[in-house]
Design a protein around this motif. Structure first.
Motif, PDB file in Angstrom:
ATOM      1  N   LEU A   1       0.822  -1.201   0.000  1.00  0.00           N
ATOM      2  CA  LEU A   1       0.000   0.000   0.000  1.00  0.00           C
ATOM      3  C   LEU A   1       0.861   1.258   0.000  1.00  0.00           C
ATOM      4  N   ARG A   2       1.972   1.219   0.729  1.00  0.00           N
ATOM      5  CA  ARG A   2       2.848   2.388   0.773  1.00  0.00           C
ATOM      6  C   ARG A   2       3.486   2.656  -0.585  1.00  0.00           C
ATOM      7  N   TRP A   3       3.961   1.592  -1.259  1.00  0.00           N
ATOM      8  CA  TRP A   3       4.584   1.761  -2.572  1.00  0.00           C
ATOM      9  C   TRP A   3       3.566   2.246  -3.600  1.00  0.00           C
ATOM     10  N   ALA A   4       2.356   1.666  -3.562  1.00  0.00           N
ATOM     11  CA  ALA A   4       1.321   2.095  -4.492  1.00  0.00           C
ATOM     12  C   ALA A   4       0.928   3.548  -4.248  1.00  0.00           C
ATOM     13  N   GLY A   5       0.822   3.945  -2.964  1.00  0.00           N
ATOM     14  CA  GLY A   5       0.494   5.329  -2.637  1.00  0.00           C
ATOM     15  C   GLY A   5       1.544   6.298  -3.140  1.00  0.00           C
ATOM     16  N   ARG A   6       2.822   5.905  -3.014  1.00  0.00           N
ATOM     17  CA  ARG A   6       3.911   6.755  -3.512  1.00  0.00           C
ATOM     18  C   ARG A   6       3.824   6.931  -5.020  1.00  0.00           C
ATOM     19  N   ASP A   7       3.601   5.834  -5.748  1.00  0.00           N
ATOM     20  CA  ASP A   7       3.566   5.920  -7.210  1.00  0.00           C
ATOM     21  C   ASP A   7       2.302   6.597  -7.726  1.00  0.00           C
ATOM     22  N   ALA A   8       1.264   6.638  -6.908  1.00  0.00           N
ATOM     23  CA  ALA A   8      -0.001   7.243  -7.343  1.00  0.00           C
ATOM     24  C   ALA A   8      -0.108   8.717  -6.994  1.00  0.00           C
TER      25      ALA A   8
ATOM     26  N   PRO B   1       1.366  11.525  -8.136  1.00  0.00           N
ATOM     27  CA  PRO B   1       1.124  12.456  -9.258  1.00  0.00           C
ATOM     28  C   PRO B   1      -0.286  12.319  -9.838  1.00  0.00           C
ATOM     29  N   PHE B   2      -0.771  11.088  -9.897  1.00  0.00           N
ATOM     30  CA  PHE B   2      -2.124  10.858 -10.420  1.00  0.00           C
ATOM     31  C   PHE B   2      -3.172  11.509  -9.526  1.00  0.00           C
ATOM     32  N   LEU B   3      -3.035  11.338  -8.197  1.00  0.00           N
ATOM     33  CA  LEU B   3      -4.014  11.909  -7.270  1.00  0.00           C
ATOM     34  C   LEU B   3      -3.934  13.429  -7.243  1.00  0.00           C
ATOM     35  N   ALA B   4      -2.768  13.976  -7.573  1.00  0.00           N
ATOM     36  CA  ALA B   4      -2.663  15.433  -7.655  1.00  0.00           C
ATOM     37  C   ALA B   4      -3.510  15.973  -8.804  1.00  0.00           C
ATOM     38  N   ARG B   5      -3.610  15.176  -9.880  1.00  0.00           N
ATOM     39  CA  ARG B   5      -4.429  15.590 -11.028  1.00  0.00           C
ATOM     40  C   ARG B   5      -5.898  15.222 -10.836  1.00  0.00           C
ATOM     41  N   HIS B   6      -6.146  14.214 -10.028  1.00  0.00           N
ATOM     42  CA  HIS B   6      -7.523  13.744  -9.780  1.00  0.00           C
ATOM     43  C   HIS B   6      -7.756  13.663  -8.267  1.00  0.00           C
ATOM     44  N   PRO B   7      -7.897  14.801  -7.611  1.00  0.00           N
ATOM     45  CA  PRO B   7      -8.043  14.782  -6.144  1.00  0.00           C
ATOM     46  C   PRO B   7      -9.326  14.076  -5.713  1.00  0.00           C
ATOM     47  N   LEU B   8      -9.215  13.334  -4.637  1.00  0.00           N
ATOM     48  CA  LEU B   8     -10.349  12.610  -4.065  1.00  0.00           C
ATOM     49  C   LEU B   8     -10.615  13.125  -2.656  1.00  0.00           C
TER      50      LEU B   8
END
Length: 371
Positions: free
Chosen positions: A26-33, A35-42
């Motif tokens: 989960l930590r690795w996936a969160g790190r790689d995601a 930039p994506f979440l910055a463009r698609h804030p939740l």
């Protein structure tokens, strides 16, 4: 020396087998995601929890089954939109980039599809439990009279269901599944002498079973009869309670809605049965030798060319519905529309395999009610 003190089971297993922990993933996936979440804030805040105080207060004050049922039904109606929304998202996650097409049983897409169905099970089971309470209060089921039976092996005695109350219809509800009266059936594979199948407790009438089986073959099992037989017949330890909408995985949403009325329910087995003597339940096998004595009304033999439909009380065999038949076809539940092949065709050595037929399809409305 590695010290286990202060470490949880996930960390200990990770060290022992040389794998990443769940938190690592989960930590690795969160790190790689990021930039994506910055463009698609939740939203960062969890969904607001419902205020159950009015329901709990009313339930505590209830003095009759009717009053308690009124509270339960109000809560189920209020919770349905949230659970349905979660289910819809899980279906979308399972279908992400078409990963569900051809996915094997037990794979992540299939697990997500099952989670989507199971998320609605709380509504269905809560509703069913509430109706059982009302049934006991207003309309208790009379004891079933004993009837003589031919001697059968222990693997084919449907009286092991004697302590399960028969299913009853429940009122239509836009958010909850509906039930039909229990119609017992079996699903089988063909054998040299006839067929070898497994008992199915609910929804056995052709109008309910055939559309589901046809759609399951065409989409979930991708025209693979053997894979379908292995799942529905060979892979069951005791028997089926009911077949659910998980069999429609991969089908177009419009077709799923047409067949289910927008409802979802999981397939359930009978592994949880309690036998009269307390022994473990055994496989409820149905063959051409035992079907007539097992109180089943309908049989469905999954043949290479299609589904053979047998009205057990009236015939030993039946017509075959081709696998390419449209699942939206309206099928009759009247035994007269499912006659056995002629004796000449059965006894002639050079007779061809049963031809597919649509004669049993009738132009009449098909109810959305289940069970």
């Amino acid at each position: 020396m590695y010290d286990n003190v202060g470490r949880d089971g996930d960390q200990i297993a990770a060290v022992r087998y040389g794998i990443a922990t769940d938190n690592d993933l989960l930590r690795w996936a969160g790190r790689d995601a990021e930039p994506f979440l910055a463009r698609h804030p939740l939203p960062e805040q969890p969904l607001p929890a419902p205020d159950l105080s009015p329901y709990l207060h009313a339930l505590a004050a209830a003095e009759t089954p009717a009053q308690a049922s009124a509270v339960t039904q109000c809560l189920l109606d209020a919770a349905a939109p949230v659970l349905e929304a979660v289910s819809e998202y899980l279906v979308a996650a399972a279908r992400w980039r078409g990963q569900n097409r051809g996915a094997e049983l037990g794979s992540p897409p299939q697990m997500l599809m099952r989670a989507a169905s199971d998320s609605l099970s709380a509504l269905a089971l809560g509703h069913q439990a509430d109706l059982a309470i009302l049934r006991a209060e207003y309309d208790p089921t009379p004891p079933r009279p004993a009837r003589p039976r031919a001697a059968l092996g222990p693997a084919s005695r449907p009286h092991r269901l004697a302590h399960r109350p028969p299913a009853r219809p429940r009122a239509a509800d836009p958010h909850l599944r509906r039930l039909l009266l229990s119609t017992r059936s079996f699903i089988a594979r063909p054998t040299a002498s006839g067929y070898d199948g497994i008992y199915v407790q609910l929804d056995g009438q052709p109008s309910a079973k055939l559309p589901l089986l046809l759609a399951a073959f065409q989409y979930r099992f991708e025209d693979d009869v053997e894979a379908m037989v292995q799942h529905l017949v060979d892979g069951v330890a005791v028997g089926w309670d009911e077949l659910g909408t998980d069999l429609l995985a991969g089908a177009p949403p419009q077709l799923v809605t047409a067949l289910t009325g927008g409802e979802q329910w999981p397939s359930r087995t009978l592994d949880h049965l309690i036998t009269p003597d307390g022994s473990p339940p055994v496989r409820m096998t149905v063959t051409e030798q035992t079907a007539a004595d097992q109180d089943v009304q309908w049989g469905y033999v999954l043949r290479f060319e299609g589904i053979e439909v047998i009205s057990v009380a009236h015939a030993d065999a039946g017509p075959v519905i081709g696998w390419d038949t449209n699942p939206r076809t309206r099928f009759s539940d009247h035994p007269a529309h499912w006659p056995a092949p002629s004796p000449l065709a059965i006894s002639t050595p050079t007779a061809r395999p049963p031809q597919t037929t649509r004669a049993a399809a009738l132009p009449r409305p098909r109810t959305a009610a289940r069970r």
